[in-house]
Write an enzyme that holds these catalytic residues in place. Structure first.
Site, mmCIF file in Angstrom:
data_model
loop_
_atom_site.group_PDB
_atom_site.id
_atom_site.type_symbol
_atom_site.label_atom_id
_atom_site.label_comp_id
_atom_site.label_asym_id
_atom_site.label_seq_id
_atom_site.Cartn_x
_atom_site.Cartn_y
_atom_site.Cartn_z
ATOM 1 N N ARG A 140 40.948 59.103 41.863
ATOM 2 C CA ARG A 140 39.516 59.312 41.628
ATOM 3 C C ARG A 140 38.982 60.470 42.467
ATOM 4 N NH1 ARG A 140 38.181 53.294 41.979
ATOM 5 N NH2 ARG A 140 38.642 52.558 39.877
ATOM 6 N N ASP A 181 49.613 53.927 35.075
ATOM 7 C CA ASP A 181 48.574 53.976 34.050
ATOM 8 C C ASP A 181 48.887 55.024 33.004
ATOM 9 O OD1 ASP A 181 45.753 52.570 33.978
ATOM 10 O OD2 ASP A 181 46.530 52.435 36.034
ATOM 11 N N LYS A 190 47.361 49.893 32.088
ATOM 12 C CA LYS A 190 48.550 49.744 32.930
ATOM 13 C C LYS A 190 49.774 49.318 32.116
ATOM 14 C CE LYS A 190 46.362 48.463 37.306
ATOM 15 N NZ LYS A 190 44.936 48.521 36.881
ATOM 16 N N ARG A 246 38.070 41.196 33.491
ATOM 17 C CA ARG A 246 37.754 41.737 34.820
ATOM 18 C C ARG A 246 37.124 43.124 34.714
ATOM 19 N NH1 ARG A 246 42.862 41.661 33.137
ATOM 20 N NH2 ARG A 246 44.498 43.075 33.855
ATOM 21 N N ASP A 250 49.254 58.656 39.763
ATOM 22 C CA ASP A 250 48.528 59.121 38.580
ATOM 23 C C ASP A 250 48.470 60.638 38.515
ATOM 24 O OD1 ASP A 250 47.778 56.634 37.368
ATOM 25 O OD2 ASP A 250 46.485 56.325 39.113
ATOM 26 N N CYS A 305 42.972 60.263 50.556
ATOM 27 C CA CYS A 305 44.375 60.497 50.228
ATOM 28 C C CYS A 305 44.436 61.708 49.309
ATOM 29 C CB CYS A 305 44.956 59.308 49.480
ATOM 30 S SG CYS A 305 44.517 57.732 50.199
ATOM 31 N N CYS A 327 44.616 60.867 45.568
ATOM 32 C CA CYS A 327 43.637 59.917 45.021
ATOM 33 C C CYS A 327 43.418 60.161 43.526
ATOM 34 C CB CYS A 327 42.317 60.074 45.762
ATOM 35 S SG CYS A 327 41.011 59.002 45.134
ATOM 36 N N CYS A 368 35.082 57.439 51.539
ATOM 37 C CA CYS A 368 36.306 56.725 51.876
ATOM 38 C C CYS A 368 36.665 57.007 53.332
ATOM 39 C CB CYS A 368 37.430 57.170 50.939
ATOM 40 S SG CYS A 368 38.695 55.931 50.755
ATOM 41 N N ARG A 396 37.594 47.709 31.338
ATOM 42 C CA ARG A 396 38.738 48.137 30.536
ATOM 43 C C ARG A 396 39.524 46.941 30.000
ATOM 44 N NH1 ARG A 396 41.750 48.651 27.463
ATOM 45 N NH2 ARG A 396 43.447 50.121 27.073
ATOM 46 N N TYR A 397 39.648 45.885 30.820
ATOM 47 C CA TYR A 397 40.431 44.701 30.448
ATOM 48 C C TYR A 397 39.461 43.549 30.196
ATOM 49 C CZ TYR A 397 44.153 47.557 32.411
ATOM 50 O OH TYR A 397 45.014 48.582 32.668
HETATM 51 C C1 LIG Z 1 43.947 48.279 37.576
HETATM 52 C C2 LIG Z 1 42.698 47.934 36.974
HETATM 53 C C3 LIG Z 1 42.218 46.618 36.985
HETATM 54 C C4 LIG Z 1 42.953 45.484 37.645
HETATM 55 O O1 LIG Z 1 44.153 45.217 37.005
HETATM 56 P P1 LIG Z 1 45.087 44.047 37.557
HETATM 57 O O2 LIG Z 1 46.337 44.175 36.736
HETATM 58 O O3 LIG Z 1 44.355 42.782 37.324
HETATM 59 O O4 LIG Z 1 45.326 44.288 39.001
HETATM 60 C C5 LIG Z 1 41.021 46.353 36.360
HETATM 61 N N1 LIG Z 1 40.321 47.340 35.748
HETATM 62 C C6 LIG Z 1 40.752 48.610 35.717
HETATM 63 C C7 LIG Z 1 39.931 49.629 35.029
HETATM 64 C C8 LIG Z 1 41.954 48.956 36.335
HETATM 65 O O5 LIG Z 1 42.370 50.238 36.316
HETATM 66 S S1 SF4 Z 2 43.253 56.568 46.773
HETATM 67 FE FE1 SF4 Z 2 41.166 57.479 46.851
HETATM 68 S S2 SF4 Z 2 39.789 55.709 46.925
HETATM 69 FE FE2 SF4 Z 2 41.840 54.963 47.436
HETATM 70 S S3 SF4 Z 2 41.942 55.028 49.668
HETATM 71 FE FE3 SF4 Z 2 42.755 56.966 48.938
HETATM 72 S S4 SF4 Z 2 41.010 58.392 48.879
HETATM 73 FE FE4 SF4 Z 2 40.191 56.315 49.052
#
Ligand SMILES: *Cc1c(COP(=O)(O)O)cnc(C)c1O
Ligand code: SF4
Length: 307
Positions: free
Chosen positions: A77, A269, A276, A59, A232, A72, A75, A68, A55-56
């Site tokens: 995801r 987000d 972000k 990274r 989120d 949570c 979560c 996991c 996305r960025y």
């Molecule tokens: C949050 C996130 C990151 C990391 O972002 P940082 O600001 O560097 O912590 C990288 N990729 C994705 C898709 C993210 O959601």
């Molecule tokens: S937010 Fe989702 S991936 Fe992160 S620790 Fe909790 S359950 Fe695991």
């Protein structure tokens, strides 16, 4: 209120009576309000090859498992719990190798430490063999959900691939146990730095004292508070969400009253893949030309003449 106790690690189950922990992990009927999104960050849109999200610019995120220690309830995801498509190490490595602008791989999940040390070793080895990867981050719940998973062998294996940063998910001071401290110390002693990520959660940690205690204690252990995330808008998360206004008012009371080292960035987000946003409370009361009027951390008004 109906609670379902499912999928929790032994460690979490042993702490589940604590208020700051119970509400994070036990399902409630509020979850059945199915507002919210399956994929709130639109990660599908940025998935380049199975499990690899870019996305960025510099990274990428590599989701290596959907399992996991925690599950949570909030979560972002959680849709992956049932629908994870897996990840392909070789294709991910090919993609990253071709994209020289990528400096960092963030290994995420689920929890990467759900994999065996042997499998993690393979993954780290493959990533580290790419010349332009300068550092690796591992996002994990291991310190709060399964601290005994941090074994001497695990640390020895990780040490081979420094620089590694651990991004530890923790939301409440109740999660800082002796086992947590011990495991954190193992990473730190091995030269593996830890930052924290906290989700701001309604009626769990959305107040000054809880967050002050959490961030100051983490800093005392040697863990740098990094992000305080807005929750989120994933399905069933509505009852956990805190308004931006409230979040900023808590940030405003923290800033200046506690050491800057203890301060995370407040971030959330945007849906539709906007990425972000980082916000600070607004300190500017007025700006006329190069003359600013600011409000300081005590509420006092001060003038500042800019260049
Ligand atoms: C949050 C996130 C990151 C990391 O972002 P940082 O600001 O560097 O912590 C990288 N990729 C994705 C898709 C993210 O959601
Ligand atoms: S937010 Fe989702 S991936 Fe992160 S620790 Fe909790 S359950 Fe695991």
């Amino acid at each position: 209120m109906e609670y379902a106790k499912a999928f929790l690690s032994k460690h979490i189950s042993s702490l589940i009576h604590k208020d700051g922990i119970k509400k994070q992990f036990l399902a409630t009927i509020s979850e059945f309000k199915h507002t919210g999104l399956d994929d709130p960050l639109s990660e599908k849109e940025f998935t380049k090859t199975e499990g690899l999200i870019h996305r960025y610019p510099d990274r990428v995120v590599l989701t290596v498992t959907n399992r996991c220690f925690a599950y949570c309830r909030f979560c972002f995801r959680k849709n992956n719990w049932a629908n994870f498509e897996g990840f392909n190490l070789q294709e991910s490595i090919n993609y990253i190798s071709k994209h020289k602008e990528i400096r960092e791989v963030l290994i995420s999940g689920g929890d990467p430490f759900f994999l065996t040390d042997k499998r993690l070793d393979e993954i780290l080895n493959a990533i580290k063999s790419i010349q332009h990867i300068r550092f690796i981050r591992i996002g994990t719940r291991i310190l709060t959900a399964n601290p005994k998973r941090v074994r001497n062998d695990t640390i020895a294996m990780l040490k081979k691939y420094r620089t590694i940063w651990i991004a530890a998910h923790i939301n409440h001071p109740d999660e800082i146990t002796d086992e947590f401290r011990f495991a954190a110390r193992m990473f730190i002693d091995a030269g593996i730095a830890i930052v924290s990520q906290t989700v701001l959660l309604k009626n769990i940690n959305d107040n000054y004292n809880t967050l002050k205690n959490l961030f100051c204690e983490l800093t005392a252990i040697g863990i740098k508070p990094y992000y305080l995330f807005g929750c989120d808008f994933a399905k069933g998360n509505e009852h956990f969400r805190v308004s931006i206004e409230k979040a900023l008012s808590i940030m405003e009371s923290l800033r200046g009253n506690i050491s800057g080292l203890c301060m995370p960035n407040f971030s959330f987000d945007l849906p539709n893949g906007g990425g972000k946003i980082v916000l600070e409370p607004n300190r500017t009361i007025e700006k006329k030309g190069n003359r600013y009027l600011f409000k300081n951390f005590e509420g006092g008004e001060y003038e500042y003449i800019d260049v």
